[in-house]
Design a protein around this motif. Sequence first.
Motif, short mmCIF file in Angstrom:
data_model
loop_
_atom_site.label_atom_id
_atom_site.label_comp_id
_atom_site.label_asym_id
_atom_site.label_seq_id
_atom_site.Cartn_x
_atom_site.Cartn_y
_atom_site.Cartn_z
N UNK A 97 0.85 -1.18 0.00
CA UNK A 97 0.00 0.00 0.00
C UNK A 97 0.89 1.23 0.00
N UNK A 98 0.61 2.18 -0.90
CA UNK A 98 1.44 3.36 -1.09
C UNK A 98 1.48 4.21 0.18
N UNK A 99 2.61 4.88 0.44
CA UNK A 99 2.72 5.75 1.62
C UNK A 99 1.64 6.83 1.62
N UNK A 100 1.11 7.10 2.79
CA UNK A 100 0.14 8.18 2.92
C UNK A 100 -1.27 7.82 2.50
N UNK A 101 -1.50 6.55 2.14
CA UNK A 101 -2.86 6.13 1.75
C UNK A 101 -3.31 5.00 2.65
N UNK A 102 -4.59 4.97 2.93
CA UNK A 102 -5.17 3.88 3.71
C UNK A 102 -6.57 3.63 3.16
N UNK A 103 -6.66 2.77 2.13
CA UNK A 103 -7.96 2.54 1.48
C UNK A 103 -8.99 1.99 2.45
N UNK A 104 -10.26 2.20 2.12
CA UNK A 104 -11.34 1.63 2.90
C UNK A 104 -11.46 0.13 2.62
N UNK B 189 -4.28 -3.63 6.65
CA UNK B 189 -3.11 -2.80 6.91
C UNK B 189 -3.09 -2.34 8.36
N UNK B 190 -4.25 -1.97 8.89
CA UNK B 190 -4.31 -1.50 10.27
C UNK B 190 -4.09 -2.64 11.25
N UNK B 191 -4.50 -3.86 10.89
CA UNK B 191 -4.42 -4.99 11.82
C UNK B 191 -3.01 -5.57 11.91
N UNK B 192 -2.39 -5.85 10.76
CA UNK B 192 -1.08 -6.52 10.80
C UNK B 192 -0.13 -6.05 9.71
N UNK B 193 -0.35 -4.85 9.19
CA UNK B 193 0.54 -4.34 8.14
C UNK B 193 1.93 -4.03 8.68
N UNK B 194 2.95 -4.26 7.82
CA UNK B 194 4.33 -3.96 8.19
C UNK B 194 4.91 -3.00 7.15
N UNK B 195 5.69 -2.05 7.60
CA UNK B 195 6.23 -1.01 6.72
C UNK B 195 7.55 -1.46 6.11
N UNK B 196 7.69 -1.29 4.78
CA UNK B 196 8.95 -1.53 4.09
C UNK B 196 9.86 -0.32 4.25
N UNK B 197 11.12 -0.45 3.80
CA UNK B 197 12.07 0.64 3.93
C UNK B 197 11.65 1.88 3.15
N UNK B 198 10.91 1.69 2.04
CA UNK B 198 10.50 2.83 1.23
C UNK B 198 9.18 3.45 1.70
N UNK B 199 8.66 2.98 2.83
CA UNK B 199 7.44 3.56 3.38
C UNK B 199 6.16 2.87 2.95
N UNK B 200 6.25 1.95 1.99
CA UNK B 200 5.05 1.20 1.59
C UNK B 200 4.70 0.19 2.69
N UNK B 201 3.43 -0.09 2.85
CA UNK B 201 2.96 -1.02 3.87
C UNK B 201 2.58 -2.34 3.21
N UNK B 202 3.14 -3.42 3.74
CA UNK B 202 2.84 -4.75 3.22
C UNK B 202 1.78 -5.40 4.12
N UNK B 203 0.74 -5.99 3.50
CA UNK B 203 -0.34 -6.59 4.28
C UNK B 203 -0.92 -7.78 3.52
N UNK B 204 -1.51 -8.70 4.28
CA UNK B 204 -2.21 -9.85 3.70
C UNK B 204 -3.71 -9.59 3.80
N UNK B 205 -4.38 -9.66 2.64
CA UNK B 205 -5.78 -9.27 2.56
C UNK B 205 -6.63 -10.50 2.20
N UNK B 206 -7.71 -10.78 2.95
CA UNK B 206 -8.61 -11.87 2.56
C UNK B 206 -9.40 -11.48 1.31
N UNK B 207 -9.54 -12.42 0.36
CA UNK B 207 -10.26 -12.13 -0.88
C UNK B 207 -11.28 -13.23 -1.14
N UNK B 208 -12.33 -12.86 -1.84
CA UNK B 208 -13.42 -13.80 -2.13
C UNK B 208 -13.04 -14.75 -3.26
N UNK B 209 -12.48 -14.19 -4.33
CA UNK B 209 -12.10 -14.98 -5.50
C UNK B 209 -11.13 -14.14 -6.32
#
Length: 314
Positions: free
Chosen positions: A241-248, A255-275
């Motif tokens: 996820x790009x720095x400074x953004x937090x999509x709905x 991202x809010x629950x278990x996101x981790x920040x990379x060195x460049x400020x991007x946030x890495x997260x695992x998202x549940x998906x339907x298909x």
Amino acid sequence: MKSSRLVSILLLLQTRGRLTAAQLAEELEVSVRTVYRDVEALSAAGVPLYGDAGHAGGYRLLDGYRTRLTGLTTEEAEALFLTGVPGPAAELGLGSVLAAARLKVRAALPRELREHADRVSGRFHLDAPGWYADADETPHLTAVADAVWNGRVLDVRYRRWREPTDVERRLEPYGLVLKAGRWYVVAGPGPRTFRVDQILELDVPGTEFTRPDGFDLAAYWTAYQREFHERLHRDEAVVRIAPGTLPDGPVGRAAAADGTADEDGWIRATVPVESLDRAHDDFLRLGTAVEVLEPPELRARIAETVAELARRYT
């Protein structure tokens, strides 16, 4: 407050009949000793209340005793008028009944509480359906509601999403639920959940059924929603996820629950998906705010779509 609790005891006994001290304590979330003291206070105030000992004992009011005392607070009167939803009531054929009941309750309120209730009605309006969907046509809703109320079996022709789409079902309707502007009937055997707007034909043969003892519609619906979401989001996608953004939605929650920040400020997260199909469309709507890393087939599919868009707009 003690005065409010005394009114609650009086109204509970008036509406339910005999209740034990333990039952009253559970309802009021106080100790049994507190109930004993409150009952003594009511008796001292002249309320014709008495208790019976033994297994079938409990407190009760003298036969024929009624009180016009409601004990409504300002907040309770406001909440009462906020619960009146004319749209769903009208769909159930109860629009005029609801209007008459609200009028009677309003007339019985003291002037100050009546003014507060009018203020709520004038400042809050509940509109359940979403913006981008037409209201579902539910021509059989009134008949289903009548069957729910009277405990009658329904024979229906029902349209479902998988083949064969049109099926015959015999339903024992336990209750109706309105969710996001759409009506659902919870019916046995099972129980199972059916969309009322997908009932194509309906017949009431006149057969009665017995609703299961202890069936709790609200508890069933809560469990049903939880299981539905668990079935729905079985797959996962890893995103940045790009720095400074937090999509709905799920991305923002992940991202809010278990996101981790990379060195460049991007946030890495695992998202549940339907298909993969649904995830492809959902992630594309987020544009450059999100980069999909895994699974590889989802990343490749999004890349192919983006490349096609680039060729089209070049």
